[in-house]
Design a protein around this motif. Sequence first.
Motif, PDB file in Angstrom:
ATOM      1  N   SER A  32       0.842  -1.190   0.000  1.00  0.00           N
ATOM      2  CA  SER A  32       0.000   0.000   0.000  1.00  0.00           C
ATOM      3  C   SER A  32       0.878   1.241   0.000  1.00  0.00           C
ATOM      4  O   SER A  32       1.661   1.427   0.932  1.00  0.00           O
ATOM      5  N   PRO A  33       0.748   2.102  -1.012  1.00  0.00           N
ATOM      6  CA  PRO A  33       1.533   3.337  -1.023  1.00  0.00           C
ATOM      7  C   PRO A  33       1.155   4.285   0.108  1.00  0.00           C
ATOM      8  O   PRO A  33       1.917   5.173   0.466  1.00  0.00           O
ATOM      9  N   ASN A  44       5.862  -5.024   6.038  1.00  0.00           N
ATOM     10  CA  ASN A  44       4.789  -5.836   5.469  1.00  0.00           C
ATOM     11  C   ASN A  44       5.244  -7.258   5.152  1.00  0.00           C
ATOM     12  O   ASN A  44       4.594  -7.969   4.395  1.00  0.00           O
ATOM     13  N   GLY A  45       6.369  -7.661   5.746  1.00  0.00           N
ATOM     14  CA  GLY A  45       6.785  -9.057   5.681  1.00  0.00           C
ATOM     15  C   GLY A  45       7.666  -9.442   4.519  1.00  0.00           C
ATOM     16  O   GLY A  45       7.923 -10.628   4.305  1.00  0.00           O
ATOM     17  N   TYR A 102      10.002 -16.244  12.041  1.00  0.00           N
ATOM     18  CA  TYR A 102       9.167 -15.386  12.885  1.00  0.00           C
ATOM     19  C   TYR A 102       9.383 -13.939  12.463  1.00  0.00           C
ATOM     20  O   TYR A 102      10.523 -13.483  12.330  1.00  0.00           O
ATOM     21  N   GLN A 103       8.292 -13.227  12.258  1.00  0.00           N
ATOM     22  CA  GLN A 103       8.365 -11.828  11.854  1.00  0.00           C
ATOM     23  C   GLN A 103       7.827 -10.948  12.986  1.00  0.00           C
ATOM     24  O   GLN A 103       6.735 -11.183  13.497  1.00  0.00           O
ATOM     25  N   ILE A 104       8.629  -9.950  13.345  1.00  0.00           N
ATOM     26  CA  ILE A 104       8.263  -9.025  14.419  1.00  0.00           C
ATOM     27  C   ILE A 104       8.022  -7.650  13.822  1.00  0.00           C
ATOM     28  O   ILE A 104       8.904  -7.072  13.182  1.00  0.00           O
ATOM     29  N   GLU A 105       6.822  -7.116  14.013  1.00  0.00           N
ATOM     30  CA  GLU A 105       6.491  -5.798  13.467  1.00  0.00           C
ATOM     31  C   GLU A 105       5.620  -5.022  14.453  1.00  0.00           C
ATOM     32  O   GLU A 105       4.564  -5.504  14.869  1.00  0.00           O
ATOM     33  N   LEU A 112       0.708  -2.923   9.449  1.00  0.00           N
ATOM     34  CA  LEU A 112       1.718  -3.580   8.625  1.00  0.00           C
ATOM     35  C   LEU A 112       1.797  -5.066   8.946  1.00  0.00           C
ATOM     36  O   LEU A 112       1.945  -5.898   8.042  1.00  0.00           O
ATOM     37  N   ALA A 113       1.707  -5.396  10.231  1.00  0.00           N
ATOM     38  CA  ALA A 113       1.723  -6.805  10.623  1.00  0.00           C
ATOM     39  C   ALA A 113       0.537  -7.557  10.023  1.00  0.00           C
ATOM     40  O   ALA A 113       0.659  -8.717   9.603  1.00  0.00           O
ATOM     41  N   ASP A 114      -0.604  -6.889   9.958  1.00  0.00           N
ATOM     42  CA  ASP A 114      -1.785  -7.501   9.329  1.00  0.00           C
ATOM     43  C   ASP A 114      -1.551  -7.739   7.843  1.00  0.00           C
ATOM     44  O   ASP A 114      -1.921  -8.790   7.302  1.00  0.00           O
TER      45      ASP A 114
END
Length: 245
Positions: A22-23, A54-55, A70-73, A78-80
Amino acid sequence: MCLKENERIDQLFADGIKIIQSPKVFSFSLDAVLLANFPKIPKKGKIVDLCAGNGAVGLFIAKKTKSKIYQIELQEKLADMAQRSVALNHLEKQIEVFPLDLKDSLNRIASDSCDLVLCNPPYFKGLPTNRKNPNPYYAIARHETHTDLDEVLFTSSKLLKMNGHFAMVHRPDRFLEIIDLMKKNRLAPKRIQFVYPKPEKDANILLIEGIKDGKLDGFKVLPPMFTYDTAGNYSLETSRLLYGQ
């Protein structure tokens, strides 16, 4: 896949990965692609992607490994996006997204347990005099308002097992600070590469890899990489990373 307002699906053709962008909120840049292709990715084990946005980075390495990622945000929106991109690529069994402040990652991931930690952190110090992006999502991603370089390296060191690897993309003007803080946090610098927009221009991207509790000898400076050629087209190496050509 249900897209939300102002979102789109892009694809990194080199890896066949689709990602929600998403810009108005966040889009990955070449930095993420470079980071995903810089270190040697362990074939199995545990990998953490800090400041995941955003992963993108975790998604780009997924096909190179059987490791759990594992991704930490920090930013929930952005995590969604990252979580929905994981589902879009059918990687739910391999990648798990935690909408967490970086400093809280040790509450979900055991210390001294990870084989590789990757990070594309905020590049700019959160000084009152620094001009920040008016878009709050970009401001948090780019400026050290919620974390800083020392905390990133401290957390990474805590997550890594002995001889685990750390890799980060950053800016060359903070190179000396990065080296000092890596050593402070038991991360021995081992490899570095400077990336230049084109020949005759100053470097604008820094890639660095270190080893937890590694020896300080054996440091390597890799050959320079150029994003564009003299004609303004993507270099062969950049094209290979983006399109697999």
